[in-house]
Design an enzyme around this catalytic site. Sequence first.
Site, PDB file in Angstrom:
ATOM      1  N   ARG A 124       0.961  -1.383  -0.114  1.00 11.22           N
ATOM      2  CA  ARG A 124       0.204   0.039  -0.098  1.00 11.22           C
ATOM      3  C   ARG A 124       0.601   0.987  -0.127  1.00 11.22           C
ATOM      4  O   ARG A 124       1.591   1.657   0.935  1.00 11.22           O
ATOM      5  CB  ARG A 124      -0.787  -0.239   1.077  1.00 11.22           C
ATOM      6  CG  ARG A 124      -2.198  -0.833   1.222  1.00 11.22           C
ATOM      7  CD  ARG A 124      -2.851  -1.307   2.118  1.00 11.22           C
ATOM      8  NE  ARG A 124      -3.662  -2.356   2.496  1.00 11.22           N
ATOM      9  CZ  ARG A 124      -4.366  -2.986   2.849  1.00 11.22           C
ATOM     10  NH1 ARG A 124      -4.899  -2.355   4.006  1.00 11.22           N
ATOM     11  NH2 ARG A 124      -5.002  -3.802   3.527  1.00 11.22           N
ATOM     12  N   GLN A 132      -0.575  -9.499   5.725  1.00 12.79           N
ATOM     13  CA  GLN A 132      -0.849  -9.870   6.833  1.00 12.79           C
ATOM     14  C   GLN A 132      -1.580 -11.144   7.423  1.00 12.79           C
ATOM     15  O   GLN A 132      -0.953 -12.417   6.258  1.00 12.79           O
ATOM     16  CB  GLN A 132      -2.029  -9.789   6.056  1.00 12.79           C
ATOM     17  CG  GLN A 132      -2.227  -7.874   6.049  1.00 12.79           C
ATOM     18  CD  GLN A 132      -3.863  -7.440   5.569  1.00 12.79           C
ATOM     19  OE1 GLN A 132      -4.428  -8.831   4.116  1.00 12.79           O
ATOM     20  NE2 GLN A 132      -4.822  -6.438   5.762  1.00 12.79           N
ATOM     21  N   ASP A 170      -3.961 -13.168   7.299  1.00 11.41           N
ATOM     22  CA  ASP A 170      -5.417 -13.044   6.628  1.00 11.41           C
ATOM     23  C   ASP A 170      -5.886 -14.234   6.626  1.00 11.41           C
ATOM     24  O   ASP A 170      -5.004 -15.558   6.368  1.00 11.41           O
ATOM     25  CB  ASP A 170      -4.688 -12.459   5.428  1.00 11.41           C
ATOM     26  CG  ASP A 170      -5.783 -11.628   5.051  1.00 11.41           C
ATOM     27  OD1 ASP A 170      -6.631 -11.830   5.634  1.00 11.41           O
ATOM     28  OD2 ASP A 170      -6.500 -10.658   3.905  1.00 11.41           O
ATOM     29  N   HIS A 219     -10.270 -15.464   4.957  1.00 11.97           N
ATOM     30  CA  HIS A 219     -11.654 -15.190   4.501  1.00 11.97           C
ATOM     31  C   HIS A 219     -12.717 -16.455   5.616  1.00 11.97           C
ATOM     32  O   HIS A 219     -11.985 -17.522   4.321  1.00 11.97           O
ATOM     33  CB  HIS A 219     -11.378 -15.021   3.286  1.00 11.97           C
ATOM     34  CG  HIS A 219     -10.846 -13.660   3.016  1.00 11.97           C
ATOM     35  ND1 HIS A 219      -9.518 -13.518   2.367  1.00 11.97           N
ATOM     36  CD2 HIS A 219     -11.241 -12.388   2.956  1.00 11.97           C
ATOM     37  CE1 HIS A 219      -8.967 -12.252   2.688  1.00 11.97           C
ATOM     38  NE2 HIS A 219     -10.140 -11.578   3.031  1.00 11.97           N
ATOM     39  N   LYS A 249     -17.076  -4.539  11.517  1.00 16.01           N
ATOM     40  CA  LYS A 249     -16.279  -4.598  11.963  1.00 16.01           C
ATOM     41  C   LYS A 249     -16.302  -4.678  13.313  1.00 16.01           C
ATOM     42  O   LYS A 249     -16.776  -3.897  14.164  1.00 16.01           O
ATOM     43  CB  LYS A 249     -15.321  -4.460  11.192  1.00 16.01           C
ATOM     44  CG  LYS A 249     -14.995  -2.514  11.131  1.00 16.01           C
ATOM     45  CD  LYS A 249     -13.893  -2.221  10.126  1.00 16.01           C
ATOM     46  CE  LYS A 249     -13.572  -0.901  10.422  1.00 16.01           C
ATOM     47  NZ  LYS A 249     -11.857  -0.743  10.138  1.00 16.01           N
ATOM     48  N   HIS A 275     -13.008 -11.338   6.827  1.00 22.56           N
ATOM     49  CA  HIS A 275     -11.622 -11.251   6.586  1.00 22.56           C
ATOM     50  C   HIS A 275     -11.856 -10.960   8.212  1.00 22.56           C
ATOM     51  O   HIS A 275     -12.184 -10.884   9.119  1.00 22.56           O
ATOM     52  CB  HIS A 275     -11.989 -10.437   5.984  1.00 22.56           C
ATOM     53  CG  HIS A 275     -12.453  -9.304   4.372  1.00 22.56           C
ATOM     54  ND1 HIS A 275     -11.535  -9.285   3.633  1.00 22.56           N
ATOM     55  CD2 HIS A 275     -14.386  -9.559   4.862  1.00 22.56           C
ATOM     56  CE1 HIS A 275     -12.833  -8.647   2.409  1.00 22.56           C
ATOM     57  NE2 HIS A 275     -13.800  -8.640   3.593  1.00 22.56           N
TER      58      HIS A 275
END
Length: 726
Positions: free
Chosen positions: A428, A446, A448, A450, A533, A579
């Site tokens: 980013r 991350q 991460d 899902h 979230k 997420h």
Amino acid sequence: MIQVKLPDGTVKEYSENSTAIDVAQSIGERLANAVVAAEVDGTVCDAFRPMKEISGSSELSLRLLTDRDAEALGVMRHSCAHIMARAVMRLWPGIQLAFGPTLPHGFYYDFGLEHTISEDDFPKIEEEMKKIIKEEEPFERFSLDRSEAVSFVNEMDQHSKAEHIETGLADHGQLSFYRQGEFVDLCRGPHIPNAGKVKAFKLLSIAGSYWKGDTGSKPLQRLYGTAFFSKKDLKKYLEQIEEAKRRDHRVLGKKLGLFQINPEVGQGLCLWLPKGATIRAVLEDFIKVELTRLGYQPVYSPHIGRVELYETSGHFPYYRDSQFAPLFSHDAGQLVDFWVRKLEEESLSAEDEEIFFKSSRVMNCDFEFPPGASREEKIEILKAWEHKNERYLLKPMNCPHHAEMYKAMPRSYRDLPVRLAEFGTVYRHEQTGELNGMLRVRGLTQDDAHIFCTPEQVEEEFRITLDLVKFILAAVGLDNFRVQLSLREPGSDKYVGSEENWERAENSLRKVLSDSGMPFSECEGEAAFYGPKADFMVSDCIGREWQLGTVQLDYNLPERFKLEYTGSDNQPHRPVMIHRAPFGSMERFTGMLIEHFAGAFPLWLAPEQIRVLPVSDKTLDYANEVAAELRKNGFRISVDTRSSKVNAKIRDAQLELIPYMFIVGPKEAEQTAVAVRDRIDGDLGPMPLADAIAKLKQEAEERLVRQVAESSFSGIEGQTEASNEY
RNA sequence: GCUAGCGUAGCUCAAUUGGCAGAGCAUCGGUUUUGUAAACCGAAGGUUGUGGGUUCGAUUCCCACCGCUAGCUCCA
């Protein structure tokens, strides 16, 4: 007459216009002098204001606040902000006052001023403040109705304040002002009775800011300071700031060789040196075991993806500013991309377009514009050309890849939940001023995953995920956190998904959080555009809060990627996506941990767990035998083979914060023993090597956290962003 | 990106009011063979962030850029 109930339960009568100070006076002269503020019917207020005015009733309860009450500190600091503004006004007339609220550890005041204040001006300002404090002038309060207030502030040339009354305070009939000597400010209060109550203060820093935080509006200067009721408290606070600097992860990261951010490599791009990488690897292994236990499946995806993928997800061009520029396989890619944007903005002159067109020919582009083509037609032709040529984006998030993986095979309701996990590295393009060591970087990984599930499964999956985050934070002893439940902004249209889904999602999250017993606060308007979230806000050693773990519900991506599963009714249904990233990112989490442990990692995380220190070269052979045995048992170790004295070796190992030292000399060699030295408790004496290994193995397996550096700021209580201003 | 400050050896910091840039630690070479927080001797290490300008002379003064720090704005 009014009836005043005191905290001890006694009720006394006072005349109609009595103030808290009058009450204190009736108890004793010394108390009256000590009163800083009051609390009437639970509201903190001026001690010099008639109590009935605040309460609205003739029967009220009163608590007198002195320098021993936490609430009084915030009141005094805000008064100190006024005193500071007054001092600046005396030194540089023409100051435009904005806002000056209290902060958890101090205060600031925003103002517009021709003269640019620098730290060299601080002594001058502080000197002027001292004069004001010494005069002990009282603070006085008065109110005006709207029109009077506007003309009053305009008379004083405080036009920002006038604007604020017209806009921000449109619903206030009466506006209160505080006067202290020649200084008058629109302010909600409360304030201390007189300037003499400020016993110790210090200006801390100067920064730029904007009127109401709007970068498009006029720039202001923000002057930060802090104040305490005693010089001792101020000194303690300043020492704690120094202590916080010493444990700064950037300083420790350099000293301990954990990581490096090197301008040659690039801003915000973290180089994980072997020791930092070891910590990260241990954390990753730890979480992988938990994920397997919870039914997650590992996946991998590449670091770049076609721009079209992110157009499908909606992240491109929406987040274009915070993404690295696309990679084009055709030389003219950049040109055409820019061209399209100029056309869309309608800011392309005919001459420039002619240059663009010629350039594109030079670059072997094969498109043509029909004569008299409209702007829309041109955009369409250019976009068609773009789609024909490859454009890639450095992956800004992993979700689209995981959505595609979900689609890789037909899914039945029996398969759900599908949980896809990946330590996914994303890029980013954060603003330069935002970068901060490992805590804010441009390339991050991350932890991460899902979860694709049915709407009915959301609650249970959310609960399991919350437990996972809690478990992981507990494993490293990070227990100073709160959960922020981020919800929609009521009445806003910036969100996607049906009203019904949002309602259901928000209620599920709220219910699970309530049931969990975790402290949480709701925050409207903080939701992602695709769903609500829950963010884990973890406090660091200098009182900053960092968002680490996050759990987010998403109804948008399943829609955009047309994700489906076959239900028990043999009909296609749309799954819900969750997420979640318990650490947030490996960079931020590790950075936080460095500060949390002040570099002294527990045995299970320490990059070097044990160092073997031979007393002299004569025991080097035995030291190497011990080292081999330790390695065989999975420990991360080294041997200090230098020919220096044991004392020096111990000192170095101690400074490197290595949890255990095994000191070996002729005595130990004879008995296959080691003299164990603990980083925390010092010399533990000799013990058989096998025993020492068993002891440390247990400590590592239990992931024991024996030493967490105390948070420096835990002792100081302050209001969290009390806005004394309107 | 904006406002302000900063940039001297690998690290921590001196010094030069414009005139040969210096110390401790770390590093390297030697001596030392050591028992729970610093053995000794020596060497090496710098175009003072980069590029311009002013000056007889710039590391010092001025400008631009790069980077860092604090804060603002931002954080899918």
